[in-house]
Scaffold this motif. Structure first.
Motif: not given
Ligand code: NDP
Length: 249
Positions: A80-89, A131-133, A176-180
């Protein structure tokens, strides 16, 4: 050139290693969010001020990584505050060292829950969006002791080794979804925990490290940022050892 609009969440972000991970991702131009326990809010605010003075704009969110509901609420708030999380550590972790003969169920469960259940609890919140993005970078902070074992750490070594199986399996699902999905396995790093040991124990540890010194938190930050780079899309399911040669697999 990295996409600077990408959102990076670091659990345990205000800790010794987490701080350097946050700083390296911020240097890459990411919007970095450090997640910390609610009980640590005062320390986290002081930490944030210090980062700001050093030129790093890092946001804070509250989470208990051992609770699925807390992780769900945290991820919703970030979205809600920033948008979807693209990178997770996934960097939050604890130790409760004791030999198995003396280990109680609390010491076992606390370590498994904070170091391993947490990886499910947090990653489950972000995987669908990534996955969606069609883009995602997930890095799990494991440990050399998950690879080689360590006296007094059956709980910690089991949790950290478990991360590798999680990493490799999710790497297949995201390929196959661009997620490493990768693991970084630090050796002995000069954080407060290690520096609090007696000089004698520290020297003994250093004596076992081929490079002959402790690692620096920024050396972990650098490895994580490399794996999170937009251009690191062909590296997945890997374990990145940063241990001064202490263990070679
Ligand atoms: P720190 O204790 O400094 O950082 C760990 C962080 O995890 C802290 O910020 C802590 O918060 C947070 N945390 C603990 N429990 C929870 C929870 N339930 N919910 C949310 N956050 C939580 O340790 P390091 O920086 O040294 O370690 C970072 C990671 O690196 C850990 O996973 C550790 O196992 C791993 N590692 C460290 C090595 C080292 O030599 N230092 C070597 C190998 C691996 P709080 O401070 O509020 O408790």
């Amino acid at each position: 050139m990295n996409d600077t609009r990408k959102i990076a969440l670091v659990t345990g972000g205000t800790g010794g290693i987490g701080t350097e991970i946050c700083r390296h991702l911020a240097r890459q131009g990411r919007q970095v969010i450090a997640a910390h326990l609610a009980a640590e809010s005062e320390q986290a605010a002081a930490w944030q001020k210090k980062q700001c003075e050093a030129g790093f704009d890092i946001a804070l969110v509250v989470v208990d990584v051992t609770s699925f509901e807390s992780c769900e609420a945290m991820a919703k708030g970030v979205e809600e505050r920033f948008g979807g999380i693209d990178i997770l550590v996934n960097c939050a972790g604890i130790t409760r060292d004791v030999t198995l003969r003396k280990m109680d169920t609390e010491q076992w469960s606390a370590v498994l829950s904070t170091n391993l259940d947490s990886v499910f609890n947090v990653t489950r919140q972000v995987i669908e969006g990534m996955t969606e993005r069609g883009f995602g970078r997930i890095v799990n902070i494991s440990s050399v002791n998950g690879q080689k074992g360590q006296f007094g750490q059956t709980n910690y070594a089991a949790a950290k080794a478990g991360m590798h199986g999680f990493t490799k399996s999710l790497a297949l699902e995201g390929a196959r979804k661009g997620v490493t999905v990768n693991t970084v396995s630090p050796g002995y790093i000069a954080t407060e925990m290690v520096m609090a040991m007696s000089e004698e124990i520290r020297s003994q540890i250093i004596g076992t490290v081929p490079i002959g010194r402790l690692g620096k938190p920024e050396e972990i930050g650098r490895a994580v940022a490399f794996l999170c780079d937009d251009d690191s899309g062909y590296i997945t399911g890997a374990d990145f050892s940063v241990n001064g040669g202490l263990y070679m697999s």
